[in-house]
Design a protein around this motif. Structure first.
Motif, PDB file in Angstrom:
ATOM      1  N   LEU A  74      20.488 -22.791 -37.591  1.00 34.90           N
ATOM      2  CA  LEU A  74      20.002 -22.161 -36.370  1.00 34.90           C
ATOM      3  C   LEU A  74      19.666 -23.212 -35.313  1.00 34.90           C
ATOM      4  O   LEU A  74      19.992 -23.040 -34.131  1.00 34.90           O
ATOM      5  N   ALA A  75      19.038 -24.298 -35.721  1.00 30.22           N
ATOM      6  CA  ALA A  75      18.697 -25.361 -34.769  1.00 30.22           C
ATOM      7  C   ALA A  75      19.960 -25.971 -34.163  1.00 30.22           C
ATOM      8  O   ALA A  75      20.033 -26.220 -32.951  1.00 30.22           O
ATOM      9  N   ARG A  76      20.979 -26.193 -35.009  1.00 27.26           N
ATOM     10  CA  ARG A  76      22.246 -26.739 -34.508  1.00 27.26           C
ATOM     11  C   ARG A  76      22.908 -25.754 -33.539  1.00 27.26           C
ATOM     12  O   ARG A  76      23.432 -26.153 -32.492  1.00 27.26           O
ATOM     13  N   THR A  77      22.900 -24.487 -33.903  1.00 26.96           N
ATOM     14  CA  THR A  77      23.507 -23.468 -33.052  1.00 26.96           C
ATOM     15  C   THR A  77      22.775 -23.373 -31.728  1.00 26.96           C
ATOM     16  O   THR A  77      23.398 -23.285 -30.662  1.00 26.96           O
ATOM     17  N   ARG A  78      21.449 -23.407 -31.781  1.00 29.31           N
ATOM     18  CA  ARG A  78      20.655 -23.344 -30.547  1.00 29.31           C
ATOM     19  C   ARG A  78      20.973 -24.533 -29.641  1.00 29.31           C
ATOM     20  O   ARG A  78      21.143 -24.370 -28.420  1.00 29.31           O
ATOM     21  N   ALA A  79      21.072 -25.724 -30.220  1.00 31.28           N
ATOM     22  CA  ALA A  79      21.390 -26.915 -29.427  1.00 31.28           C
ATOM     23  C   ALA A  79      22.776 -26.794 -28.802  1.00 31.28           C
ATOM     24  O   ALA A  79      22.980 -27.156 -27.630  1.00 31.28           O
ATOM     25  N   ARG A  80      23.717 -26.255 -29.551  1.00 28.61           N
ATOM     26  CA  ARG A  80      25.076 -26.105 -29.020  1.00 28.61           C
ATOM     27  C   ARG A  80      25.113 -25.068 -27.892  1.00 28.61           C
ATOM     28  O   ARG A  80      25.790 -25.266 -26.881  1.00 28.61           O
ATOM     29  N   VAL A  81      24.401 -23.967 -28.069  1.00 29.46           N
ATOM     30  CA  VAL A  81      24.339 -22.942 -27.021  1.00 29.46           C
ATOM     31  C   VAL A  81      23.718 -23.525 -25.758  1.00 29.46           C
ATOM     32  O   VAL A  81      24.212 -23.303 -24.639  1.00 29.46           O
ATOM     33  N   GLU A  82      22.645 -24.291 -25.906  1.00 28.60           N
ATOM     34  CA  GLU A  82      21.998 -24.896 -24.743  1.00 28.60           C
ATOM     35  C   GLU A  82      22.947 -25.864 -24.042  1.00 28.60           C
ATOM     36  O   GLU A  82      23.017 -25.893 -22.800  1.00 28.60           O
ATOM     37  N   ALA A  83      23.712 -26.643 -24.821  1.00 29.68           N
ATOM     38  CA  ALA A  83      24.679 -27.575 -24.225  1.00 29.68           C
ATOM     39  C   ALA A  83      25.767 -26.810 -23.485  1.00 29.68           C
ATOM     40  O   ALA A  83      26.177 -27.192 -22.376  1.00 29.68           O
ATOM     41  N   LEU A  84      26.231 -25.721 -24.071  1.00 36.79           N
ATOM     42  CA  LEU A  84      27.257 -24.902 -23.413  1.00 36.79           C
ATOM     43  C   LEU A  84      26.715 -24.240 -22.151  1.00 36.79           C
ATOM     44  O   LEU A  84      27.425 -24.140 -21.144  1.00 36.79           O
ATOM     45  N   GLU A  85      25.458 -23.801 -22.186  1.00 40.43           N
ATOM     46  CA  GLU A  85      24.844 -23.214 -20.986  1.00 40.43           C
ATOM     47  C   GLU A  85      24.779 -24.239 -19.863  1.00 40.43           C
ATOM     48  O   GLU A  85      25.049 -23.921 -18.693  1.00 40.43           O
ATOM     49  N   ARG A  86      24.407 -25.482 -20.204  1.00 37.65           N
ATOM     50  CA  ARG A  86      24.365 -26.541 -19.189  1.00 37.65           C
ATOM     51  C   ARG A  86      25.760 -26.813 -18.628  1.00 37.65           C
ATOM     52  O   ARG A  86      25.942 -26.990 -17.427  1.00 37.65           O
ATOM     53  N   ARG A  87      26.741 -26.814 -19.524  1.00 37.76           N
ATOM     54  CA  ARG A  87      28.119 -27.070 -19.090  1.00 37.76           C
ATOM     55  C   ARG A  87      28.609 -25.965 -18.153  1.00 37.76           C
ATOM     56  O   ARG A  87      29.236 -26.243 -17.127  1.00 37.76           O
ATOM     57  N   VAL A  88      28.337 -24.726 -18.495  1.00 38.17           N
ATOM     58  CA  VAL A  88      28.727 -23.598 -17.640  1.00 38.17           C
ATOM     59  C   VAL A  88      28.026 -23.704 -16.284  1.00 38.17           C
ATOM     60  O   VAL A  88      28.647 -23.498 -15.228  1.00 38.17           O
ATOM     61  N   ALA A  89      26.742 -24.027 -16.300  1.00 32.10           N
ATOM     62  CA  ALA A  89      26.009 -24.168 -15.036  1.00 32.10           C
ATOM     63  C   ALA A  89      26.611 -25.285 -14.192  1.00 32.10           C
ATOM     64  O   ALA A  89      26.768 -25.124 -12.961  1.00 32.10           O
ATOM     65  N   ASP A  90      26.977 -26.396 -14.815  1.00 35.36           N
ATOM     66  CA  ASP A  90      27.611 -27.501 -14.081  1.00 35.36           C
ATOM     67  C   ASP A  90      28.951 -27.077 -13.497  1.00 35.36           C
ATOM     68  O   ASP A  90      29.271 -27.389 -12.344  1.00 35.36           O
ATOM     69  N   LEU A  91      29.751 -26.358 -14.292  1.00 30.46           N
ATOM     70  CA  LEU A  91      31.051 -25.899 -13.804  1.00 30.46           C
ATOM     71  C   LEU A  91      30.895 -24.887 -12.671  1.00 30.46           C
ATOM     72  O   LEU A  91      31.668 -24.903 -11.698  1.00 30.46           O
ATOM     73  N   GLU A  92      29.905 -24.008 -12.782  1.00 33.48           N
ATOM     74  CA  GLU A  92      29.646 -23.042 -11.706  1.00 33.48           C
ATOM     75  C   GLU A  92      29.211 -23.754 -10.436  1.00 33.48           C
ATOM     76  O   GLU A  92      29.652 -23.394  -9.329  1.00 33.48           O
ATOM     77  N   ALA A  93      28.363 -24.780 -10.596  1.00 34.58           N
ATOM     78  CA  ALA A  93      27.910 -25.541  -9.418  1.00 34.58           C
ATOM     79  C   ALA A  93      29.087 -26.272  -8.796  1.00 34.58           C
ATOM     80  O   ALA A  93      29.222 -26.326  -7.554  1.00 34.58           O
ATOM     81  N   LEU A  94      29.972 -26.827  -9.627  1.00 36.03           N
ATOM     82  CA  LEU A  94      31.159 -27.534  -9.105  1.00 36.03           C
ATOM     83  C   LEU A  94      32.078 -26.569  -8.376  1.00 36.03           C
ATOM     84  O   LEU A  94      32.583 -26.878  -7.284  1.00 36.03           O
ATOM     85  N   ALA A  95      32.278 -25.400  -8.942  1.00 35.50           N
ATOM     86  CA  ALA A  95      33.129 -24.384  -8.303  1.00 35.50           C
ATOM     87  C   ALA A  95      32.518 -23.919  -6.986  1.00 35.50           C
ATOM     88  O   ALA A  95      33.238 -23.742  -5.994  1.00 35.50           O
ATOM     89  N   ALA A  96      31.208 -23.771  -6.964  1.00 35.69           N
ATOM     90  CA  ALA A  96      30.533 -23.339  -5.730  1.00 35.69           C
ATOM     91  C   ALA A  96      30.644 -24.409  -4.656  1.00 35.69           C
ATOM     92  O   ALA A  96      30.827 -24.109  -3.473  1.00 35.69           O
ATOM     93  N   SER A  97      30.556 -25.678  -5.056  1.00 30.55           N
ATOM     94  CA  SER A  97      30.618 -26.758  -4.068  1.00 30.55           C
ATOM     95  C   SER A  97      32.035 -26.918  -3.513  1.00 30.55           C
ATOM     96  O   SER A  97      32.221 -27.434  -2.414  1.00 30.55           O
ATOM     97  N   ARG A  98      33.032 -26.486  -4.248  1.00 27.23           N
ATOM     98  CA  ARG A  98      34.421 -26.571  -3.783  1.00 27.23           C
ATOM     99  C   ARG A  98      34.824 -25.321  -3.009  1.00 27.23           C
ATOM    100  O   ARG A  98      35.968 -25.185  -2.580  1.00 27.23           O
TER     101      ARG A  98
END
Length: 85
Positions: free
Chosen positions: A59-83
């Motif tokens: 569960l701890a590993r899964t939670r860490a992976r989900v959090e990393a994926l959430e950050r990645r999605v947020a970064d990609l959304e911010a990049l798409a918005a800036s373009r």
């Protein structure tokens, strides 16, 4: 989960509560308490401590992976918005 020694200890404590007049039945009661406790615990949907610890780690590993994926999605959304996309 309780092991056989824990169950036996609990059964011994329960048997010690039997009034002194029933001392000859003490060992029979202890054995019966032990069997009843073991059967009751088997019917419960319990896991061992080892199984629990493994699931906690997963569960701890899964939670860490989900959090990393959430950050990645947020970064990609911010990049798409800036373009402008």
């Amino acid at each position: 989960m309780m092991d056989r020694q824990d169950i036996d200890q609990l059964a011994l404590r329960l048997a010690s509560l039997v009034p002194p007049g029933l001392a000859q039945a003490h060992e029979d009661l202890r054995a019966n308490f032990s069997d009843v406790l073991a059967q009751g615990l088997r019917r419960l949907d319990l896991v061992t401590r080892e199984e629990f610890d493994v699931q906690t780690l997963l569960l701890a590993r899964t939670r860490a992976r989900v959090e990393a994926l959430e950050r990645r999605v947020a970064d990609l959304e911010a990049l798409a918005a800036s373009r402008g996309g």
